[in-house]
Design a protein around this motif. Structure first.
Motif, PDB file in Angstrom:
ATOM      1  N   TYR A 275     -27.600  43.116  10.594  1.00 51.70           N
ATOM      2  CA  TYR A 275     -27.398  42.600  11.949  1.00 51.70           C
ATOM      3  C   TYR A 275     -28.279  41.372  12.150  1.00 51.70           C
ATOM      4  O   TYR A 275     -29.376  41.284  11.584  1.00 51.70           O
ATOM      5  CB  TYR A 275     -27.746  43.658  12.997  1.00 51.70           C
ATOM      6  N   PRO A 276     -27.839  40.420  12.949  1.00 47.48           N
ATOM      7  CA  PRO A 276     -28.693  39.247  13.219  1.00 47.48           C
ATOM      8  C   PRO A 276     -29.940  39.639  13.990  1.00 47.48           C
ATOM      9  O   PRO A 276     -29.964  40.633  14.728  1.00 47.48           O
ATOM     10  CB  PRO A 276     -27.779  38.333  14.048  1.00 47.48           C
ATOM     11  N   GLY A 277     -30.974  38.855  13.824  1.00 45.29           N
ATOM     12  CA  GLY A 277     -32.235  39.166  14.489  1.00 45.29           C
ATOM     13  C   GLY A 277     -32.162  39.078  15.992  1.00 45.29           C
ATOM     14  O   GLY A 277     -32.987  39.683  16.686  1.00 45.29           O
ATOM     15  N   GLU A 278     -31.186  38.365  16.524  1.00 49.20           N
ATOM     16  CA  GLU A 278     -31.079  38.201  17.977  1.00 49.20           C
ATOM     17  C   GLU A 278     -30.113  39.181  18.612  1.00 49.20           C
ATOM     18  O   GLU A 278     -29.682  38.981  19.756  1.00 49.20           O
ATOM     19  CB  GLU A 278     -30.633  36.776  18.293  1.00 49.20           C
ATOM     20  N   ILE A 279     -29.758  40.249  17.911  1.00 53.57           N
ATOM     21  CA  ILE A 279     -28.799  41.196  18.472  1.00 53.57           C
ATOM     22  C   ILE A 279     -29.377  41.886  19.704  1.00 53.57           C
ATOM     23  O   ILE A 279     -28.648  42.239  20.638  1.00 53.57           O
ATOM     24  CB  ILE A 279     -28.384  42.233  17.394  1.00 53.57           C
ATOM     25  N   PHE A 280     -30.709  42.061  19.754  1.00 52.95           N
ATOM     26  CA  PHE A 280     -31.320  42.653  20.942  1.00 52.95           C
ATOM     27  C   PHE A 280     -31.131  41.732  22.143  1.00 52.95           C
ATOM     28  O   PHE A 280     -30.821  42.192  23.250  1.00 52.95           O
ATOM     29  CB  PHE A 280     -32.810  42.907  20.690  1.00 52.95           C
ATOM     30  N   PHE A 281     -31.313  40.441  21.936  1.00 52.44           N
ATOM     31  CA  PHE A 281     -31.146  39.485  23.028  1.00 52.44           C
ATOM     32  C   PHE A 281     -29.687  39.418  23.471  1.00 52.44           C
ATOM     33  O   PHE A 281     -29.393  39.250  24.659  1.00 52.44           O
ATOM     34  CB  PHE A 281     -31.632  38.110  22.584  1.00 52.44           C
ATOM     35  N   VAL A 282     -28.747  39.553  22.528  1.00 54.29           N
ATOM     36  CA  VAL A 282     -27.323  39.526  22.857  1.00 54.29           C
ATOM     37  C   VAL A 282     -26.973  40.640  23.836  1.00 54.29           C
ATOM     38  O   VAL A 282     -26.243  40.439  24.815  1.00 54.29           O
ATOM     39  CB  VAL A 282     -26.477  39.623  21.569  1.00 54.29           C
ATOM     40  N   HIS A 283     -27.497  41.832  23.593  1.00 50.64           N
ATOM     41  CA  HIS A 283     -27.189  42.965  24.461  1.00 50.64           C
ATOM     42  C   HIS A 283     -28.047  42.971  25.718  1.00 50.64           C
ATOM     43  O   HIS A 283     -27.590  43.416  26.777  1.00 50.64           O
ATOM     44  CB  HIS A 283     -27.389  44.273  23.686  1.00 50.64           C
ATOM     45  N   SER A 284     -29.275  42.509  25.623  1.00 48.85           N
ATOM     46  CA  SER A 284     -30.142  42.541  26.808  1.00 48.85           C
ATOM     47  C   SER A 284     -29.658  41.565  27.871  1.00 48.85           C
ATOM     48  O   SER A 284     -29.662  41.886  29.065  1.00 48.85           O
ATOM     49  CB  SER A 284     -31.590  42.220  26.409  1.00 48.85           C
ATOM     50  N   ARG A 285     -29.226  40.375  27.464  1.00 53.41           N
ATOM     51  CA  ARG A 285     -28.761  39.424  28.473  1.00 53.41           C
ATOM     52  C   ARG A 285     -27.426  39.846  29.081  1.00 53.41           C
ATOM     53  O   ARG A 285     -27.039  39.353  30.134  1.00 53.41           O
ATOM     54  CB  ARG A 285     -28.660  38.024  27.878  1.00 53.41           C
ATOM     55  N   LEU A 286     -26.735  40.763  28.407  1.00 55.44           N
ATOM     56  CA  LEU A 286     -25.507  41.334  28.966  1.00 55.44           C
ATOM     57  C   LEU A 286     -25.828  42.449  29.955  1.00 55.44           C
ATOM     58  O   LEU A 286     -25.304  42.482  31.070  1.00 55.44           O
ATOM     59  CB  LEU A 286     -24.625  41.858  27.830  1.00 55.44           C
ATOM     60  N   LEU A 287     -26.704  43.365  29.579  1.00 54.25           N
ATOM     61  CA  LEU A 287     -26.987  44.531  30.416  1.00 54.25           C
ATOM     62  C   LEU A 287     -27.927  44.208  31.565  1.00 54.25           C
ATOM     63  O   LEU A 287     -27.911  44.913  32.581  1.00 54.25           O
ATOM     64  CB  LEU A 287     -27.582  45.654  29.552  1.00 54.25           C
TER      65      LEU A 287
END
Length: 477
Positions: A275-287
């Protein structure tokens, strides 16, 4: 001369293509989420800015309509605007695709308001504390794991354990309320999406609902954008209509796989579990877009139900732990409980809510405040009793009480229960009246109780009604 420099800044060239992604050179004033067009009328979205070994600016972009062919050397034209979808009342009782095209229309035609797909989450000043409960219609959730308007509650469990059923029951329970629901399907089969839609049609539950779909056959770009388009659609009705809204993301594990595919196609280095390292940011900016807005902004709320599929009940996976750290609690489903016939198969030991109990009705708090603790103690005692040859009478009574409570919390799918009926059932469960019933007769008692019209309970005390039902159960046996 000024015109020539301006053209250099807003024009670029495609240097490589992939399935749904392109790499550009040029567009010197490009920014993230900027939209551009090509000569073949394809629309693209800038998602990545980086430099190559020669320090030239390269741009990774997504194609929103990848069916149009593109070749290397094609020119692109930046529009200096964010990606938007056109929304309106037509979205109600309709099915949309991730870019806002109508797949199924309810009859309305006014799609006239452009809305940004990605927008910043509301700030602290623009929010207020959660103070209103969102009723799901499931007695096991509303009593022990209450959810508030503006909360983010994760639904996590293995495949085929009832995650979508909880979402559908929550939608059906909003039939006579003012909560607008957006159901977002990510990477599911077309037949599953059609089955969900038809089940809602049969219950007349599509008139306060919008569906966005990106099927398993859709491109990874559409599966990635579908979640953000669903959040944008919910925000549209929260801000313009000042309504409470419910967003269901089913499910984010496929969303993460779609983004991983995009990341690898853009030839970016992968991180943990590819998984890309920014996957946490991808989901956090959504939720993080879920919030209870202040009264200065209308007082609306956006409640989010992200869904995560686990493997063999492992909630410690990479994506699961990321979403758990972002959300305000989780509803964990157990495959063992599902196979044993306990529906909904909620694991009370792993399920938790962090803010929902604040908005829970005081009557529900009074009758259900100790049930979660009793269920947890029952599970421990039940596992211990399997290895004990002889149990005391007190332990047997606690086991019997726990089994009766489990039978009370069982609920079939597509049959939500109102708040008043839930409080009535839990208040009767705490009395000595049900101790006269065998465990196998509890389900019959509940069905007879729920079949009684609500106005009857206003004229006759519930205890007398329950006693008459118990007598009917004894006569039936």
């Amino acid at each position: 001369m000024v015109t020539i420099e301006k053209n250099i800044l807003i024009y670029g060239v495609i240097i490589s293509t992939g399935y749904g992604v392109v790499t550009l050179e040029g567009l010197l004033i490009a920014f993230i989420s900027e939209v551009f067009t090509t000569q073949s009328f394809s629309i693209g979205l800038v998602v990545n800015l980086y430099q190559n070994d020669t320090m030239n600016l390269l741009i990774g972009a997504l194609l929103l309509n990848p069916e149009n062919p593109l070749d290397q050397g094609s020119t692109v034209h930046a529009l200096s605007s964010l990606a938007t979808i056109t929304l309106g009342d037509c979205a109600i009782a309709s099915i949309l695709d991730p870019v806002g095209n109508v797949i199924f229309n309810s009859g309305r035609i006014n799609m006239q308001y452009p809305w940004a797909i990605e927008s910043p989450a509301p700030g602290i000043i623009d929010r207020q504390s959660v103070s209103e409960a969102l009723q799901t219609g499931l007695i096991a959730i509303d009593s022990s794991i209450p959810i508030g308007c503006g909360q983010r509650e994760l639904i996590v469990g293995d495949r085929q354990t009832g995650k979508t059923s909880i979402s559908i029951d929550s939608i059906l329970n909003q039939k006579y309320s003012t909560i607008f629901t957006v159901y977002t399907s990510l990477g599911q089969s077309s037949s599953s999406i059609l089955q969900v839609f038809l089940s809602l049609v049969q219950k007349d539950a599509i008139f306060y609902l919008s569906m966005l779909m990106a099927t398993a056959s859709s491109s990874a770009v559409h599966q990635y954008l579908c979640a953000y388009s669903g959040a944008a659609l919910s925000e549209f009705f929260v801000i313009t209509g000042e309504l409470p809204s419910l967003l269901i993301l089913d499910d984010l594990s496929r969303h993460a796989c779609a983004y991983r595919e995009i990341y690898l196609l853009l030839r970016r280095p992968a991180g943990r579990e590819a998984y890309p390292g920014e996957i946490f940011f991808v989901h956090s900016r959504l939720l993080e877009r879920s919030a209870k807005l202040s009264y200065n902004l209308g007082g609306g709320s956006l409640t989010c139900f992200p869904v995560i599929e686990t493997l063999a009940g492992d909630v410690s996976g990479y994506i699961s732990t990321n979403i758990i750290s972002i959300t305000d609690g989780q509803i964990a489903l157990s495959a063992d409980l599902f196979l044993s016939g306990i529906l909904p198969a909620i694991d009370v030991g792993l399920s938790v809510t962090r803010v929902g109990s604040i908005g829970q009705w005081y009557g529900m708090k009074y009758v259900a405040g100790f049930y979660k603790l009793e269920l947890a103690q029952f599970v421990e005692l039940q596992s211990f009793s399997q290895f004990a040859s002889d149990l005391g009478q007190e332990s047997k009574n606690r086991l019997t009480k726990g089994l009766r409570l489990v039978e009370i919390l069982k609920q079939s799918s597509r049959s939500p229960i109102s708040l008043t009926r839930q409080v009535g059932i839990l208040s009767l469960a705490n009395q000595k009246l049900l101790k006269a019933l065998a465990i196998k007769d509890v389900d019959l008692f509940l069905n007879l109780y729920l079949d009684i019209p609500s106005w009857t309970l206003l004229l006759i005390p519930p205890n007398l009604v329950a006693k008459s039902i118990v007598c009917c159960v004894f006569k039936a046996n």
